[in-house]
Design an enzyme around this catalytic site. Sequence first.
Site, PDB file in Angstrom:
ATOM      1  N   HIS A  19     -34.107 -16.799 -17.656  1.00  0.00           N
ATOM      2  CA  HIS A  19     -33.188 -16.669 -16.600  1.00  0.00           C
ATOM      3  C   HIS A  19     -33.539 -16.327 -15.298  1.00  0.00           C
ATOM      4  O   HIS A  19     -34.943 -16.379 -15.021  1.00  0.00           O
ATOM      5  CB  HIS A  19     -31.287 -15.320 -16.734  1.00  0.00           C
ATOM      6  CG  HIS A  19     -32.769 -13.446 -17.376  1.00  0.00           C
ATOM      7  ND1 HIS A  19     -32.599 -13.569 -15.503  1.00  0.00           N
ATOM      8  CD2 HIS A  19     -32.796 -13.251 -18.124  1.00  0.00           C
ATOM      9  CE1 HIS A  19     -33.360 -12.495 -16.493  1.00  0.00           C
ATOM     10  NE2 HIS A  19     -32.976 -11.610 -17.383  1.00  0.00           N
ATOM     11  N   HIS A  22     -36.103 -13.955 -14.111  1.00  0.00           N
ATOM     12  CA  HIS A  22     -37.583 -14.488 -15.074  1.00  0.00           C
ATOM     13  C   HIS A  22     -38.448 -15.323 -14.016  1.00  0.00           C
ATOM     14  O   HIS A  22     -39.357 -14.902 -13.482  1.00  0.00           O
ATOM     15  CB  HIS A  22     -37.933 -14.930 -15.769  1.00  0.00           C
ATOM     16  CG  HIS A  22     -37.188 -14.024 -17.443  1.00  0.00           C
ATOM     17  ND1 HIS A  22     -36.088 -14.556 -17.946  1.00  0.00           N
ATOM     18  CD2 HIS A  22     -37.626 -12.869 -17.883  1.00  0.00           C
ATOM     19  CE1 HIS A  22     -36.110 -13.388 -19.399  1.00  0.00           C
ATOM     20  NE2 HIS A  22     -36.915 -12.311 -18.915  1.00  0.00           N
ATOM     21  N   CYS A 125     -35.656   5.175 -25.447  1.00  0.00           N
ATOM     22  CA  CYS A 125     -34.585   3.937 -25.488  1.00  0.00           C
ATOM     23  C   CYS A 125     -35.490   2.507 -26.959  1.00  0.00           C
ATOM     24  O   CYS A 125     -36.637   2.399 -26.589  1.00  0.00           O
ATOM     25  CB  CYS A 125     -34.342   3.018 -23.766  1.00  0.00           C
ATOM     26  SG  CYS A 125     -33.159   1.536 -24.141  1.00  0.00           S
ATOM     27  N   CYS A 128     -35.625  -0.339 -23.755  1.00  0.00           N
ATOM     28  CA  CYS A 128     -36.824  -0.118 -22.561  1.00  0.00           C
ATOM     29  C   CYS A 128     -38.220   0.085 -23.612  1.00  0.00           C
ATOM     30  O   CYS A 128     -39.704  -0.349 -23.694  1.00  0.00           O
ATOM     31  CB  CYS A 128     -37.032   1.088 -22.469  1.00  0.00           C
ATOM     32  SG  CYS A 128     -35.117   1.261 -20.941  1.00  0.00           S
ATOM     33  N   CYS A 144     -29.214   4.815 -21.531  1.00  0.00           N
ATOM     34  CA  CYS A 144     -30.276   4.341 -20.326  1.00  0.00           C
ATOM     35  C   CYS A 144     -29.582   3.300 -19.493  1.00  0.00           C
ATOM     36  O   CYS A 144     -28.600   2.178 -19.507  1.00  0.00           O
ATOM     37  CB  CYS A 144     -31.526   3.074 -21.249  1.00  0.00           C
ATOM     38  SG  CYS A 144     -32.260   2.193 -20.439  1.00  0.00           S
ATOM     39  N   HIS A 147     -30.336  -0.751 -20.210  1.00  0.00           N
ATOM     40  CA  HIS A 147     -29.499  -1.024 -21.151  1.00  0.00           C
ATOM     41  C   HIS A 147     -28.475  -0.672 -21.753  1.00  0.00           C
ATOM     42  O   HIS A 147     -27.351  -1.476 -22.538  1.00  0.00           O
ATOM     43  CB  HIS A 147     -30.761  -1.084 -22.472  1.00  0.00           C
ATOM     44  CG  HIS A 147     -31.825  -1.607 -21.883  1.00  0.00           C
ATOM     45  ND1 HIS A 147     -33.566  -1.230 -21.461  1.00  0.00           N
ATOM     46  CD2 HIS A 147     -32.268  -3.198 -22.321  1.00  0.00           C
ATOM     47  CE1 HIS A 147     -33.972  -1.869 -21.714  1.00  0.00           C
ATOM     48  NE2 HIS A 147     -34.112  -3.032 -21.528  1.00  0.00           N
ATOM     49  N   LYS A 294     -25.591  -5.913 -11.855  1.00  0.00           N
ATOM     50  CA  LYS A 294     -26.129  -6.912 -12.195  1.00  0.00           C
ATOM     51  C   LYS A 294     -26.086  -7.601 -13.344  1.00  0.00           C
ATOM     52  O   LYS A 294     -24.931  -7.373 -13.821  1.00  0.00           O
ATOM     53  CB  LYS A 294     -26.575  -5.236 -13.907  1.00  0.00           C
ATOM     54  CG  LYS A 294     -28.281  -5.187 -15.128  1.00  0.00           C
ATOM     55  CD  LYS A 294     -28.173  -3.686 -14.944  1.00  0.00           C
ATOM     56  CE  LYS A 294     -29.047  -4.289 -16.334  1.00  0.00           C
ATOM     57  NZ  LYS A 294     -30.590  -3.648 -15.855  1.00  0.00           N
ATOM     58  N   LYS A 297     -25.429 -10.075 -20.607  1.00  0.00           N
ATOM     59  CA  LYS A 297     -24.960 -11.012 -21.581  1.00  0.00           C
ATOM     60  C   LYS A 297     -23.433 -10.189 -21.811  1.00  0.00           C
ATOM     61  O   LYS A 297     -22.379 -11.007 -21.640  1.00  0.00           O
ATOM     62  CB  LYS A 297     -25.681 -11.440 -23.109  1.00  0.00           C
ATOM     63  CG  LYS A 297     -26.877 -12.238 -22.443  1.00  0.00           C
ATOM     64  CD  LYS A 297     -27.569 -12.514 -23.750  1.00  0.00           C
ATOM     65  CE  LYS A 297     -28.704 -12.637 -23.829  1.00  0.00           C
ATOM     66  NZ  LYS A 297     -29.711 -12.097 -24.826  1.00  0.00           N
TER      67      LYS A 297
HETATM   68  N1  MSP Z   1     -42.361  -7.332 -21.807  1.00  0.00           N
HETATM   69  C1  MSP Z   1     -41.525  -7.178 -20.631  1.00  0.00           C
HETATM   70  C2  MSP Z   1     -42.882  -6.631 -20.080  1.00  0.00           C
HETATM   71  C3  MSP Z   1     -44.387  -6.471 -20.450  1.00  0.00           C
HETATM   72  S1  MSP Z   1     -45.593  -6.822 -18.973  1.00  0.00           S
HETATM   73  C4  MSP Z   1     -46.950  -6.547 -19.457  1.00  0.00           C
HETATM   74  C5  MSP Z   1     -40.534  -7.482 -20.035  1.00  0.00           C
HETATM   75  N2  MSP Z   1     -40.387  -8.108 -20.227  1.00  0.00           N
HETATM   76  S2  MSP Z   1     -38.637  -8.587 -19.309  1.00  0.00           S
HETATM   77  O1  MSP Z   1     -38.147  -9.785 -20.154  1.00  0.00           O
HETATM   78  O2  MSP Z   1     -37.590  -7.837 -20.104  1.00  0.00           O
HETATM   79  O3  MSP Z   1     -38.435  -8.938 -17.798  1.00  0.00           O
HETATM   80  C6  MSP Z   1     -40.188 -10.187 -17.652  1.00  0.00           C
HETATM   81  C7  MSP Z   1     -39.850  -9.705 -16.488  1.00  0.00           C
HETATM   82  O4  MSP Z   1     -38.259 -10.412 -16.117  1.00  0.00           O
HETATM   83  C8  MSP Z   1     -39.989  -8.076 -15.128  1.00  0.00           C
HETATM   84  O5  MSP Z   1     -40.869  -8.277 -14.276  1.00  0.00           O
HETATM   85  C9  MSP Z   1     -38.364  -8.433 -15.124  1.00  0.00           C
HETATM   86  O6  MSP Z   1     -38.618  -7.316 -13.771  1.00  0.00           O
HETATM   87  C10 MSP Z   1     -37.785  -8.618 -14.755  1.00  0.00           C
HETATM   88  N3  MSP Z   1     -36.444  -9.126 -14.676  1.00  0.00           N
HETATM   89  C11 MSP Z   1     -35.787  -9.255 -15.904  1.00  0.00           C
HETATM   90  N4  MSP Z   1     -34.256  -8.875 -15.215  1.00  0.00           N
HETATM   91  C12 MSP Z   1     -35.200  -8.767 -13.966  1.00  0.00           C
HETATM   92  C13 MSP Z   1     -33.760 -10.521 -12.959  1.00  0.00           C
HETATM   93  N5  MSP Z   1     -31.931  -9.551 -13.100  1.00  0.00           N
HETATM   94  N6  MSP Z   1     -34.309  -9.565 -11.166  1.00  0.00           N
HETATM   95  C14 MSP Z   1     -35.470  -9.881 -11.243  1.00  0.00           C
HETATM   96  N7  MSP Z   1     -36.735  -9.774 -12.419  1.00  0.00           N
HETATM   97  C15 MSP Z   1     -35.742  -9.001 -13.694  1.00  0.00           C
HETATM   98  O7  MSP Z   1     -40.151  -6.581 -19.295  1.00  0.00           O
END
Ligand code: MSP
Length: 475
Positions: A19, A22, A125, A128, A144, A147, A294, A297
């Site tokens: 999304h 990411h 959690c 997390c 949390c 989540h 935020k 889904k």
């Molecule tokens: N798997 C762990 C990261 C392990 S790193 C050794 C994780 N994955 S995640 O899929 O939840 O998040 C991946 C990245 O996307 C993180 O940097 C997270 O902060 C970022 N984002 C997820 N949602 C976000 C937004 N809505 N906005 C900006 N970044 C966000 O955490």
Amino acid sequence: MSKKTYITTAIPYVNGTPHVGHAVDYLLADVYYKYCIERGIEVRFQAGTDEHGNKIYDKATSLGIPVKQYVKDNSERFRNFITKLGVEPTDFIRTTDPNHERRVQLIWQKITGHIYPSTYEGWYCSGCESFITDKEYEETNGVCPDHQKPYERLSEKNYYLRISDFKQQIKSAIESGEMQILPEFRKREVLKLLETSPDVSVSRPKKNLSWGIPVPGDTEQVMYVWVDALANYLTVLGYPEEDISDFWPADVQFVGKDILRFHAIIWPSILLALGLPLPKRILSHGHVLANGQKMSKSIGNVVDPTEIIDKYGLDPFRYFFLRHIDTFADSDFTWDKFNAAYSGELANDLGNLVQRLAVLSNKNSVSLNDNDTMEAKQIALDNPEYSKLMQNLEFSKAFDYIWSLVQDLNKEINDKQPWAVAKTNPETAKSILLELDKKLLTVTCLLAPFLPETTKKIFAIFGRTITIPSPLFPK
Ligand code: MSP
């Protein structure tokens, strides 16, 4: 800047679809990557996928897909997503890759002096995949915030990493700037958190977590996903089987604010236990919100990056997310804001500028030669304000700065009126246009890390010969 640099991005869990959130990690890292390679620096740029843990296992099982197949397919989706963003990592790691798994086990063996077994009871959690402190439990009323799930009370045998062995060292590294945490307000948060950080559980009983890397020497325990995941930054370089000293310590690690604590406390503890230097900088970016909320889904407000790119093209997407999503703070995505940026700024400011200059230059037979192009590039490379912002990782500000130059150029054309000058003094008009074209190329060089496709188009138009372009950003 050193001639070799390493930059990293957080590796997403593969149980979700890519999304816009990411995209932020990737885009920020990519801008810095492109900025560095433009300056002749050899960069390793890591990206990858985080593929272990219960959430992923459960999701695959609920879909009736063999877990290995599931993680492979989803990892591929992230890989394709990265390509679609115009992002060019040099390395891509999957945590289920046998090289990674073997190296993580070797890493574990190297840090056993700081690991001890114990029974722990606490609030956990599953979203997390981490325990929290009692204080955090109280502050969040037991739910949390990331989540929206109540914490569970868990008691189990775990191995622990003695964070207390490293707290002082981490604190001084952060305070002295040896390991910078950006932005400043996040640094203060980390320092506060560090004061009360307990030792962390680094394994789970196999009966509670089967989909993970086994703890060497204990068949009953599996590594906690965060140890496995964090280690990717080293294993992708070949550690501990290969010499990584050319690239480690990393120059910048890009992470979202929600996972900063793992990167600023657990990760440095692992590194110190291994006797490795700490990363030079950790950039914690804010979150993308959708209409002030935020994205989730369940609310149904998740913004699909593919939809934006397919409809508007890659550079409009990069433009919005790199300029209007602040590098450090939370920022809002709305279609209104996106459309305003697209037509009001990209089309009106830059699109028109290019169009006007191309038409005028063509009409007055003005074209840039190789020397002019080289000169324009050199001026961009030497721009002190831009370099300072880029080196300080203030990307959205750097983009604002570039835009101020685009606006200045528009103003300069209006002020100098080369079309009017041409009527009475064609030679003067030519030299005005030549200067303006060169300035446009300089601005384009500054834009290159942000908008790679636009840069190519403008260069194709002004690099040597000038032809009348179709508008860059049709309304
Ligand atoms: N798997 C762990 C990261 C392990 S790193 C050794 C994780 N994955 S995640 O899929 O939840 O998040 C991946 C990245 O996307 C993180 O940097 C997270 O902060 C970022 N984002 C997820 N949602 C976000 C937004 N809505 N906005 C900006 N970044 C966000 O955490």
